[in-house]
Design a protein around this motif. Sequence first.
Motif, PDB file in Angstrom:
ATOM      1  N   THR A  37       0.831  -1.204   0.000  1.00 54.18           N
ATOM      2  CA  THR A  37       0.000   0.000   0.000  1.00 54.18           C
ATOM      3  C   THR A  37       0.866   1.254   0.000  1.00 54.18           C
ATOM      4  O   THR A  37       1.791   1.380   0.796  1.00 54.18           O
ATOM      5  CB  THR A  37      -0.917   0.000   1.240  1.00 54.18           C
ATOM      6  N   VAL A  38       0.550   2.181  -0.883  1.00 49.92           N
ATOM      7  CA  VAL A  38       1.308   3.423  -1.029  1.00 49.92           C
ATOM      8  C   VAL A  38       0.760   4.488  -0.075  1.00 49.92           C
ATOM      9  O   VAL A  38      -0.454   4.596   0.119  1.00 49.92           O
ATOM     10  CB  VAL A  38       1.240   3.916  -2.483  1.00 49.92           C
ATOM     11  N   LEU A  39       1.669   5.257   0.535  1.00 44.65           N
ATOM     12  CA  LEU A  39       1.296   6.348   1.436  1.00 44.65           C
ATOM     13  C   LEU A  39       0.287   5.876   2.485  1.00 44.65           C
ATOM     14  O   LEU A  39      -0.695   6.573   2.791  1.00 44.65           O
ATOM     15  CB  LEU A  39       0.736   7.522   0.628  1.00 44.65           C
ATOM     16  N   LEU A  40       0.533   4.725   3.041  1.00 38.53           N
ATOM     17  CA  LEU A  40      -0.409   4.096   3.976  1.00 38.53           C
ATOM     18  C   LEU A  40      -0.689   4.980   5.181  1.00 38.53           C
ATOM     19  O   LEU A  40      -1.824   5.382   5.447  1.00 38.53           O
ATOM     20  CB  LEU A  40       0.144   2.737   4.415  1.00 38.53           C
ATOM     21  N   HIS A  41       0.353   5.279   5.949  1.00 32.38           N
ATOM     22  CA  HIS A  41       0.157   6.030   7.184  1.00 32.38           C
ATOM     23  C   HIS A  41      -0.188   7.488   6.913  1.00 32.38           C
ATOM     24  O   HIS A  41      -0.997   8.091   7.643  1.00 32.38           O
ATOM     25  CB  HIS A  41       1.404   5.914   8.068  1.00 32.38           C
ATOM     26  N   GLU A  42       0.389   8.065   5.870  1.00 31.25           N
ATOM     27  CA  GLU A  42       0.091   9.458   5.544  1.00 31.25           C
ATOM     28  C   GLU A  42      -1.387   9.646   5.210  1.00 31.25           C
ATOM     29  O   GLU A  42      -2.020  10.613   5.665  1.00 31.25           O
ATOM     30  CB  GLU A  42       0.954   9.919   4.363  1.00 31.25           C
ATOM     31  N   ALA A  43      -1.950   8.728   4.425  1.00 33.82           N
ATOM     32  CA  ALA A  43      -3.355   8.841   4.027  1.00 33.82           C
ATOM     33  C   ALA A  43      -4.286   8.629   5.214  1.00 33.82           C
ATOM     34  O   ALA A  43      -5.252   9.385   5.404  1.00 33.82           O
ATOM     35  CB  ALA A  43      -3.666   7.837   2.918  1.00 33.82           C
ATOM     36  N   ASP A  82      -7.819   5.823  -3.550  1.00 32.74           N
ATOM     37  CA  ASP A  82      -6.467   5.428  -3.938  1.00 32.74           C
ATOM     38  C   ASP A  82      -6.574   4.962  -5.394  1.00 32.74           C
ATOM     39  O   ASP A  82      -6.963   3.830  -5.664  1.00 32.74           O
ATOM     40  CB  ASP A  82      -5.975   4.304  -3.024  1.00 32.74           C
ATOM     41  N   LEU A  83      -6.254   5.837  -6.308  1.00 28.62           N
ATOM     42  CA  LEU A  83      -6.548   5.619  -7.721  1.00 28.62           C
ATOM     43  C   LEU A  83      -5.547   4.667  -8.382  1.00 28.62           C
ATOM     44  O   LEU A  83      -4.559   4.274  -7.794  1.00 28.62           O
ATOM     45  CB  LEU A  83      -6.570   6.972  -8.445  1.00 28.62           C
ATOM     46  N   GLY A  84      -5.824   4.343  -9.644  1.00 31.39           N
ATOM     47  CA  GLY A  84      -4.904   3.470 -10.378  1.00 31.39           C
ATOM     48  C   GLY A  84      -5.216   2.001 -10.170  1.00 31.39           C
ATOM     49  O   GLY A  84      -6.326   1.622  -9.829  1.00 31.39           O
ATOM     50  N   ILE A  85      -4.215   1.180 -10.376  1.00 29.31           N
ATOM     51  CA  ILE A  85      -4.395  -0.271 -10.290  1.00 29.31           C
ATOM     52  C   ILE A  85      -3.465  -0.841  -9.231  1.00 29.31           C
ATOM     53  O   ILE A  85      -2.425  -0.278  -8.920  1.00 29.31           O
ATOM     54  CB  ILE A  85      -4.139  -0.957 -11.651  1.00 29.31           C
ATOM     55  N   SER A  86      -3.859  -1.980  -8.685  1.00 28.45           N
ATOM     56  CA  SER A  86      -3.075  -2.611  -7.627  1.00 28.45           C
ATOM     57  C   SER A  86      -2.044  -3.562  -8.226  1.00 28.45           C
ATOM     58  O   SER A  86      -2.164  -3.999  -9.379  1.00 28.45           O
ATOM     59  CB  SER A  86      -3.998  -3.385  -6.677  1.00 28.45           C
ATOM     60  N   SER A  87      -1.054  -3.901  -7.432  1.00 30.66           N
ATOM     61  CA  SER A  87      -0.010  -4.819  -7.898  1.00 30.66           C
ATOM     62  C   SER A  87      -0.565  -6.172  -8.329  1.00 30.66           C
ATOM     63  O   SER A  87      -0.119  -6.727  -9.346  1.00 30.66           O
ATOM     64  CB  SER A  87       1.053  -4.996  -6.808  1.00 30.66           C
ATOM     65  N   PRO A  88      -1.543  -6.777  -7.604  1.00 29.30           N
ATOM     66  CA  PRO A  88      -2.091  -8.051  -8.078  1.00 29.30           C
ATOM     67  C   PRO A  88      -2.736  -7.940  -9.452  1.00 29.30           C
ATOM     68  O   PRO A  88      -2.690  -8.892 -10.241  1.00 29.30           O
ATOM     69  CB  PRO A  88      -3.119  -8.410  -7.001  1.00 29.30           C
ATOM     70  N   GLN A  89      -3.331  -6.807  -9.754  1.00 26.71           N
ATOM     71  CA  GLN A  89      -3.897  -6.620 -11.088  1.00 26.71           C
ATOM     72  C   GLN A  89      -2.797  -6.522 -12.139  1.00 26.71           C
ATOM     73  O   GLN A  89      -2.898  -7.107 -13.219  1.00 26.71           O
ATOM     74  CB  GLN A  89      -4.765  -5.357 -11.115  1.00 26.71           C
ATOM     75  N   ILE A  90      -1.739  -5.784 -11.818  1.00 24.99           N
ATOM     76  CA  ILE A  90      -0.628  -5.627 -12.760  1.00 24.99           C
ATOM     77  C   ILE A  90       0.102  -6.950 -12.973  1.00 24.99           C
ATOM     78  O   ILE A  90       0.440  -7.322 -14.107  1.00 24.99           O
ATOM     79  CB  ILE A  90       0.364  -4.574 -12.248  1.00 24.99           C
ATOM     80  N   ASP A  91       0.348  -7.664 -11.890  1.00 29.80           N
ATOM     81  CA  ASP A  91       1.228  -8.830 -11.930  1.00 29.80           C
ATOM     82  C   ASP A  91       0.543 -10.118 -12.381  1.00 29.80           C
ATOM     83  O   ASP A  91       1.229 -11.105 -12.648  1.00 29.80           O
ATOM     84  CB  ASP A  91       1.863  -9.052 -10.553  1.00 29.80           C
ATOM     85  N   ASN A  92      -0.772 -10.127 -12.452  1.00 30.34           N
ATOM     86  CA  ASN A  92      -1.497 -11.312 -12.896  1.00 30.34           C
ATOM     87  C   ASN A  92      -1.675 -11.247 -14.413  1.00 30.34           C
ATOM     88  O   ASN A  92      -2.447 -10.435 -14.919  1.00 30.34           O
ATOM     89  CB  ASN A  92      -2.859 -11.376 -12.201  1.00 30.34           C
TER      90      ASN A  92
END
Length: 307
Positions: free
Chosen positions: A9-15, A99-109
Amino acid sequence: MDTAWTHTTVLLHEAVDALLAAEAAAAGTYVDATFGRGGHSRLILERLGPEGRLIAFDKDAEAVAEATRIEDARFSIRHQGFRDLGELPAASVAGLLLDLGISSPQIDNPARGFSFRFDGPLDMRMDTTRGESVAEWLATAEQQQIAEVIRDYGEERFAVQIAKAIVARRQERGPVSTTAELAELVAGTVKTREQGQNPATRTFQALRIFINAELEELQQALEASIDVLQPQGRLAVISFHSLEDRIVKQFIAKHSREVYDRRAPFAAPVPMRLRALARVRPSAAEVAANPRARSAILRVAERTETR
């Protein structure tokens, strides 16, 4: 559900810190409009008190399946896109995260067809239960349509040449149907590219954004946020490319000032409805640990008292 693909997760604690900043935050109702693999949602739940509530949205059936693993009475998941945020009651939400865009599981599958790094079906749908895939759209779209999509959503200067190549390939050997075929076709058309960037990067981004109507959905979600956020409720949006960030930035700026109608100079102005609070980038340490965070920008705003 295949669990071979992980997500950081990107910017987890900041968000989450930005979302739950108010003193009474632990008792509010919050919305994670892009559940993904639940990194933000799980931390929000850790921070919420017993009276708090978290509602999550996601179009991806695999993400919804992951969400059902959370056994917490304060949590619920909706198999919907964030364009449907307006279904929530007015002034009912203390904090909204996108949290826009796509997740790593979507990219990597490879089966999802989002990445040119793997060969797989050219799909790219966030919600595989409805709508047409990229391959299906490219099989019938006109050359001008394809060029406009690649130019407008990918900011690709070779959009016309790529569109011509896609249509020529369709006429000669049939439609492009896999990610490898499309990546190879684009690489053969785009002769120059920024150092370190795959020639197909912009084309893949453009087709993904278009087929999922991502920018239109973002606009709808942002407009809905004005209605569903309660006074002093927080809006936090993480974007990953300039098209998204420009929309978020302009939306916050538009609603962070009083608007006067020049046609009715004596009419009361439309009051400001948001207060811009912060613009946050990932730390150097986060980018080093997770290179996919490098382009992320978090923008935070607060709903004003005036409705």
